[in-house]
Design a protein around this motif. Structure first.
Motif, PDB file in Angstrom:
ATOM      1  N   ASP A 133       0.858  -1.186   0.000  1.00  0.00           N
ATOM      2  CA  ASP A 133       0.000   0.000   0.000  1.00  0.00           C
ATOM      3  C   ASP A 133       0.898   1.241   0.000  1.00  0.00           C
ATOM      4  N   PRO A 134       0.943   2.012  -1.082  1.00  0.00           N
ATOM      5  CA  PRO A 134       1.878   3.148  -1.147  1.00  0.00           C
ATOM      6  C   PRO A 134       1.561   4.245  -0.141  1.00  0.00           C
ATOM      7  N   VAL A 135       0.273   4.489   0.102  1.00  0.00           N
ATOM      8  CA  VAL A 135      -0.098   5.550   1.043  1.00  0.00           C
ATOM      9  C   VAL A 135       0.306   5.166   2.463  1.00  0.00           C
ATOM     10  N   GLU A 136       0.014   3.936   2.851  1.00  0.00           N
ATOM     11  CA  GLU A 136       0.390   3.482   4.198  1.00  0.00           C
ATOM     12  C   GLU A 136       1.901   3.526   4.382  1.00  0.00           C
ATOM     13  N   LEU A 137       2.627   3.116   3.345  1.00  0.00           N
ATOM     14  CA  LEU A 137       4.091   3.153   3.407  1.00  0.00           C
ATOM     15  C   LEU A 137       4.588   4.584   3.565  1.00  0.00           C
ATOM     16  N   ALA A 138       4.045   5.500   2.765  1.00  0.00           N
ATOM     17  CA  ALA A 138       4.500   6.888   2.816  1.00  0.00           C
ATOM     18  C   ALA A 138       4.185   7.524   4.157  1.00  0.00           C
ATOM     19  N   ARG A 139       2.998   7.281   4.681  1.00  0.00           N
ATOM     20  CA  ARG A 139       2.642   7.845   5.983  1.00  0.00           C
ATOM     21  C   ARG A 139       3.566   7.326   7.085  1.00  0.00           C
ATOM     22  N   GLY A 140       3.865   6.034   7.044  1.00  0.00           N
ATOM     23  CA  GLY A 140       4.744   5.459   8.067  1.00  0.00           C
ATOM     24  C   GLY A 140       6.139   6.054   8.022  1.00  0.00           C
ATOM     25  N   VAL A 141       6.675   6.221   6.806  1.00  0.00           N
ATOM     26  CA  VAL A 141       8.016   6.776   6.661  1.00  0.00           C
ATOM     27  C   VAL A 141       8.035   8.254   7.077  1.00  0.00           C
ATOM     28  N   LEU A 142       7.010   9.007   6.716  1.00  0.00           N
ATOM     29  CA  LEU A 142       6.944  10.420   7.104  1.00  0.00           C
ATOM     30  C   LEU A 142       6.846  10.561   8.615  1.00  0.00           C
ATOM     31  N   ALA A 143       6.089   9.677   9.255  1.00  0.00           N
ATOM     32  CA  ALA A 143       5.993   9.722  10.718  1.00  0.00           C
ATOM     33  C   ALA A 143       7.332   9.426  11.360  1.00  0.00           C
ATOM     34  N   GLU A 144       8.070   8.460  10.801  1.00  0.00           N
ATOM     35  CA  GLU A 144       9.398   8.138  11.329  1.00  0.00           C
ATOM     36  C   GLU A 144      10.354   9.319  11.147  1.00  0.00           C
ATOM     37  N   LEU A 145      10.307   9.936   9.970  1.00  0.00           N
ATOM     38  CA  LEU A 145      11.205  11.052   9.704  1.00  0.00           C
ATOM     39  C   LEU A 145      10.884  12.248  10.587  1.00  0.00           C
ATOM     40  N   ALA A 146       9.606  12.436  10.897  1.00  0.00           N
ATOM     41  CA  ALA A 146       9.233  13.571  11.744  1.00  0.00           C
ATOM     42  C   ALA A 146       9.692  13.396  13.174  1.00  0.00           C
ATOM     43  N   GLN A 147       9.802  12.133  13.615  1.00  0.00           N
ATOM     44  CA  GLN A 147      10.131  11.871  15.018  1.00  0.00           C
ATOM     45  C   GLN A 147      11.597  11.547  15.236  1.00  0.00           C
ATOM     46  N   HIS A 148      12.227  10.910  14.243  1.00  0.00           N
ATOM     47  CA  HIS A 148      13.586  10.416  14.442  1.00  0.00           C
ATOM     48  C   HIS A 148      14.515  10.939  13.362  1.00  0.00           C
TER      49      HIS A 148
END
Length: 611
Positions: free
Chosen positions: A523-538
């Motif tokens: 799922d490209p949207v789920e993947l992108a959201r997960g990566v963006l959340a990781e980048l925002a926090q870490h």
């Protein structure tokens, strides 16, 4: 028609009200009082601390210590707001080395409870008692040290008292507060009494070896056998303690203790670093167990962040994150087979001096060897979906043993994982070592070996190269939060390195235009959201590394020797020798154990031998 509230003049609040406001920040429940009083006892140099409770701490909290005590002339001052002996200037506040420092805890507690202070300093003929409510000071009987009694907590604020839980719950929180201090100070003895009964006691364990004994006393003997020692230096920063083995992770994060200069903290930097160190050996929702001590220059950490002092702020959080992660990673990386063998030999030697177990001599045709398996992999092999499949096909054929090497100088009896005996159901390898029987999951073990080699090759040959991506035929738009939009713009280069292309679609919408080739079916949207959340926090580098590892883990799983593959004795022994030399070989890429040991004693018990 609205009624206007009459304007009140600005004026100073009464001291008692100010103290009660401070109490609302510092004192949430009896355990908060226990924590503050223990901090003061340890700062006074106590070597024995006794906590006495009644009704879970609601009726009575008494902390007795054998510290330096308080002079009679200073006892009344100690109950005033912001009165302390621990800091005297801003410079002292910026490099706090004590547990307490604000000087507001006793005043806050005194405003919501009945507080009595008993104390005696060395050289005084008698102790003195100060009544916190009336301010009366008189003689009392007590040895050198201090006792603080707190009765009827929240008696003056009954609304706050209604929020307390049952006595059993409050007692559990008080015990946990003492446990946290006990883990940090093995040189201090602790005792907990509740309603006249001794419920916990930890004896003083001085010296460097005392820490492990205190860990065993507080967390159980199993914690020592189910964890590895951590000791890492990064300049003037040191990380020590013990990290639990992945096999013994828990469903809850209730045994994660982190200390900064002896102070228990809940810090996102340390928690994330520790979790990151386990990500290659622990998967899913399982929580690692650890006790970590970070020793750092007090001037490089700000402890004046939260009223309860449970949070800190590092001057250089990246430095601390890397130190903690490397410390735990290095401790978990070493294969444990050799360590367990040495421990077993030491135990046997202690039980029967001069004993040394030995295996039967190998058969004449036994040929131990170390194959040099070729891994036909290069980072550029995953530049497209087709070449990725080709790389996987090559990996599946990588188990090609080389010609036998000369016999090893080391005798079979000294191999930690022993000598292969047989293969069971095409899945397990049975091996014999000095301790007994070793059972190896051959696919899981070989998967880890391949994975570690792929990581080493990637790190050595793919510096600066990103993950291959595949454009989407139809972009996948999604409604983005302001933080997601800002992260996508700020981290466009990092996203590209991960094989992701996320661009603005409209002022409030982002669109995924490309995904990693190996994850094209997800799922490209789920993947992108997960990566963006990781980048925002870490940190971005951490996210990139994790994505690469997941890709290589997938390839290693396909490339490892499969179940029902019949191996020769030479191949099985080669796999055992590789396991002994490969980091993190005790767990597969999915966090499962790769081998288990059954000792001769355990085998005897199965057959009731010796009864």
């Amino acid at each position: 028609m609205t009624l206007s509230t009459p304007r009140r003049p600005i004026r100073e609040l009464p001291d008692e009200l100010i103290s009660q406001i401070a109490a609302g920040e510092v004192v949430e429940r009896p355990a908060s009082v226990v924590r503050e009083l223990l901090d003061n006892a340890l700062d006074a140099g106590a070597t024995q601390v006794t906590l006495r409770l009644a009704a879970g701490g609601v009726r009575l909290i008494a902390v007795e210590d054998d510290g330096a005590g308080i002079a009679p002339g200073e006892m009344a001052t100690a109950l005033r707001r912001h009165a302390t002996s621990k800091i005297a200037s801003l410079r002292d506040l910026e490099a706090v080395g004590t547990m307490g420092f604000r000087g507001e805890a006793l005043a806050a507690i005194n405003s919501i409870a009945e507080l009595s202070l008993f104390s005696r300093t060395d050289g005084q003929p008698a102790a003195h008692l100060l009544n916190g409510r009336t301010g009366e000071l008189g003689p009392a009987a007590r040895a050198v040290g201090t006792t603080v009694e707190v009765k009827e907590l929240f008696f003056s604020v009954p609304a706050r008292r209604k929020f307390l839980k049952t006595d059993a719950t409050e007692l559990a929180h008080c015990i946990e507060a003492v446990r946290r201090h006990a883990l940090a100070r093995p040189d201090v003895a602790f005792a907990i009494w509740h309603d006249g009964r001794l419920i916990e006691q930890w004896r003083r364990q001085p010296g460097e070896a005392g820490r492990d004994q205190r860990l065993a006393d507080v967390l159980g003997e199993d914690f020592l056998t189910e964890s590895v020692a951590v000791d890492h230096h990064a300049g003037a920063l040191r990380v020590s303690g013990r990290a639990g083995l992945p096999d013994h992770a828990r469903s809850r994060a209730d045994q994660q203790f982190a200390y900064v200069n002896g102070r228990f903290v809940r810090d996102k930097v340390i928690t994330h670093a520790a979790r990151g160190a386990y990500e290659d050996v622990l998967h899913g929702q399982r929580q690692p167990v650890y006790v970590l001590y970070v020793d750092i220059d007090p001037a490089r950490v700000d402890v004046n962040v939260h009223p309860t002092k449970i949070e800190v702020r590092f001057r250089d959080s990246r430095e601390v994150h890397q130190a903690v992660r490397h410390a735990v990673e290095n401790a978990l990386a070493a294969p444990r087979a050799a360590l367990l063998a040495r421990q077993a030999d030491a135990a046997a030697e202690a039980a029967a001096p001069g004993w040394r177990g030995a295996l039967p001599a190998p058969a004449p045709d036994f040929k131990p060897f170390q194959p040099q398996a070729r891994i036909p992999f290069a980072p550029q092999a995953i530049d497209s979906v087709a070449s990725h499949r080709h790389a996987v096909a090559e990996l599946q054929a990588l188990w090609q043993p080389a010609a036998p090497a000369p016999p090893a100088a080391e005798p079979p009896a000294d191999w930690p994982l022993g000598r292969a005996l047989a293969q069971l159901h095409g899945i397990y390898i049975l091996a014999e070592n000095r301790q007994g029987l070793v059972i190896v999951d051959m696919h899981a073990a070989h998967e880890r070996i391949v994975y570690e080699r792929l990581k080493a090759q990637w790190d050595g040959n793919a510096k600066g190269q990103g993950v291959a991506s595949q454009p989407l035929l139809i972009p996948a738009p999604f409604a983005a939060t302001p933080q997601e939009a800002a992260t996508a713009e700020a981290c466009a280069g990092v996203l590209a390195a991960l094989g992701l292309e996320v661009t603005p679609f409209s002022p409030r919408t982002l669109a995924v235009r490309a995904v990693p080739a190996a994850l094209a079916d997800g799922d490209p949207v789920e993947l992108a959201r997960g990566v963006l959340a990781e980048l925002a926090q870490h940190e971005a580098s951490t996210v990139v590394q994790r994505a690469r590892h997941e890709l290589l883990a997938t390839m290693a799983c396909h490339g490892a020797v499969r179940a029902n593959r019949r191996l020769t004795g030479e191949e099985m022994n080669a796999l055992l020798r590789q396991m002994e030399a490969t980091e993190r070989s005790d767990q597969c890429n999915h966090g499962r154990p790769t081998w288990r040991q059954l000792t001769v004693r355990e085998l005897d018990a199965l057959f009731l031998r010796g009864r």
